[in-house]
Design a protein around this motif. Structure first.
Motif, PDB file in Angstrom:
ATOM      1  N   THR A  67       0.953  -1.329   0.044  1.00  0.00           N
ATOM      2  CA  THR A  67      -0.018  -0.126  -0.070  1.00  0.00           C
ATOM      3  C   THR A  67       0.864   1.179   0.238  1.00  0.00           C
ATOM      4  OG1 THR A  67       0.102   0.198   2.290  1.00  0.00           O
ATOM      5  CG2 THR A  67      -1.710  -1.179   1.290  1.00  0.00           C
ATOM      6  N   SER A  68       0.260   2.488  -0.064  1.00  0.00           N
ATOM      7  CA  SER A  68       0.974   3.604  -0.057  1.00  0.00           C
ATOM      8  C   SER A  68       1.542   3.846   1.517  1.00  0.00           C
ATOM      9  CB  SER A  68       0.182   4.790  -0.426  1.00  0.00           C
ATOM     10  OG  SER A  68      -0.661   4.976   0.394  1.00  0.00           O
ATOM     11  N   ASN A  69       1.124   3.252   2.356  1.00  0.00           N
ATOM     12  CA  ASN A  69       1.520   3.418   3.821  1.00  0.00           C
ATOM     13  C   ASN A  69       2.584   1.972   3.989  1.00  0.00           C
ATOM     14  OD1 ASN A  69       0.106   5.562   4.345  1.00  0.00           O
ATOM     15  ND2 ASN A  69      -1.758   4.641   5.112  1.00  0.00           N
ATOM     16  N   ALA A  70       2.606   1.358   3.263  1.00  0.00           N
ATOM     17  CA  ALA A  70       3.594   0.152   3.098  1.00  0.00           C
ATOM     18  C   ALA A  70       4.116  -0.257   1.979  1.00  0.00           C
ATOM     19  CB  ALA A  70       2.841  -1.130   4.076  1.00  0.00           C
ATOM     20  N   PRO A  71       5.046   0.453   1.193  1.00  0.00           N
ATOM     21  CA  PRO A  71       5.592   0.327  -0.042  1.00  0.00           C
ATOM     22  C   PRO A  71       6.426  -0.909  -0.003  1.00  0.00           C
ATOM     23  CG  PRO A  71       6.621   2.208   0.957  1.00  0.00           C
ATOM     24  CD  PRO A  71       5.532   2.067   1.929  1.00  0.00           C
ATOM     25  N   THR A 119       9.343  -3.268   9.543  1.00  0.00           N
ATOM     26  CA  THR A 119       8.815  -2.003   9.714  1.00  0.00           C
ATOM     27  C   THR A 119       9.647  -0.854   9.121  1.00  0.00           C
ATOM     28  OG1 THR A 119       7.766  -2.611  11.628  1.00  0.00           O
ATOM     29  CG2 THR A 119       8.152  -0.329  11.529  1.00  0.00           C
ATOM     30  N   ARG A 122       9.612  -1.098   5.055  1.00  0.00           N
ATOM     31  CA  ARG A 122       7.953  -0.704   4.498  1.00  0.00           C
ATOM     32  C   ARG A 122       7.603   0.482   5.024  1.00  0.00           C
ATOM     33  NH1 ARG A 122       4.956  -5.561   2.978  1.00  0.00           N
ATOM     34  NH2 ARG A 122       3.902  -3.959   1.872  1.00  0.00           N
ATOM     35  N   ASP A 123       8.318   1.326   5.760  1.00  0.00           N
ATOM     36  CA  ASP A 123       8.015   2.728   6.044  1.00  0.00           C
ATOM     37  C   ASP A 123       7.759   3.521   4.896  1.00  0.00           C
ATOM     38  OD1 ASP A 123       8.906   5.500   7.098  1.00  0.00           O
ATOM     39  OD2 ASP A 123       8.100   4.597   8.717  1.00  0.00           O
ATOM     40  N   PRO A 124       6.751   4.362   4.996  1.00  0.00           N
ATOM     41  CA  PRO A 124       6.422   5.512   3.722  1.00  0.00           C
ATOM     42  C   PRO A 124       7.517   6.362   3.591  1.00  0.00           C
ATOM     43  CG  PRO A 124       4.639   5.406   5.327  1.00  0.00           C
ATOM     44  CD  PRO A 124       5.735   4.672   6.038  1.00  0.00           C
ATOM     45  N   ALA A 129      10.442   4.507  -0.653  1.00  0.00           N
ATOM     46  CA  ALA A 129       9.377   5.574  -0.554  1.00  0.00           C
ATOM     47  C   ALA A 129       8.867   6.033  -2.133  1.00  0.00           C
ATOM     48  CB  ALA A 129       9.834   6.585   0.132  1.00  0.00           C
ATOM     49  N   LYS A 132       6.713   2.603  -6.742  1.00  0.00           N
ATOM     50  CA  LYS A 132       5.203   2.444  -6.930  1.00  0.00           C
ATOM     51  C   LYS A 132       5.150   0.820  -7.198  1.00  0.00           C
ATOM     52  CE  LYS A 132       4.089   6.626  -6.253  1.00  0.00           C
ATOM     53  NZ  LYS A 132       4.564   7.003  -5.028  1.00  0.00           N
TER      54      LYS A 132
END
Length: 149
Positions: A67-71, A119, A122-124, A129, A132
């Protein structure tokens, strides 16, 4: 084993002085240097082994939805920070889930290594970051002014 190691007190009259001073060869294999210290074929082989572990164990079991919060970058090996963290995670996996890891080893790996590394990766604002789904983007490292005294 050298004669010096066989004799009581660590010496033997039949052993030459040079042999007495020579260190014993270690029978336990030494771990390879950390991946960022390797280059050429050694780096390629280390990265290949890491890629197999990530593809066949880490992602199928622990890879959560992107997700965008977990790329996540599908070309993670192009991110040196990701390579370094995943290699460390893999080394800890080998040490804590093998015969020498003890019964609590896997739980320690999950608590102390898996959670913090995933964590961080996968941090935004982490190493993926700018990536995509299906599209890698090189990360630009921050600059640094020249050092002066």
């Amino acid at each position: 084993m050298t004669a010096a190691a066989e004799a009581p007190g660590g010496s033997d009259a039949a052993t030459a002085p040079d042999e007495q001073d020579a260190p014993e060869e270690r029978s336990d294999p030494q771990p390879p240097p950390f991946i960022l210290y390797q280059d050429g074929p050694a780096y390629g082989e280390a990265l290949h082994r890491l890629t197999l572990w990530v593809r066949h164990l880490l992602l199928p079991v622990y890879g959560r939805e992107v997700t965008s919060n977990a790329p996540w970058c599908t070309r993670w090996w192009l991110h040196p920070e990701a390579v370094a963290q995943l290699y460390g995670l893999w080394m800890a996996w080998q040490g804590l889930t093998g015969d020498d890891g003890g019964l609590a080893g896997p739980a320690m790996w999950h608590r102390d290594y898996l959670g913090p590394v995933m964590t961080s990766l996968r941090d935004p604002g982490g190493p993926f970051a700018g990536c995509k789904a299906g599209a890698h983007r090189d990360k630009e490292a921050p600059g640094m002014d020249p050092f002066t005294d």
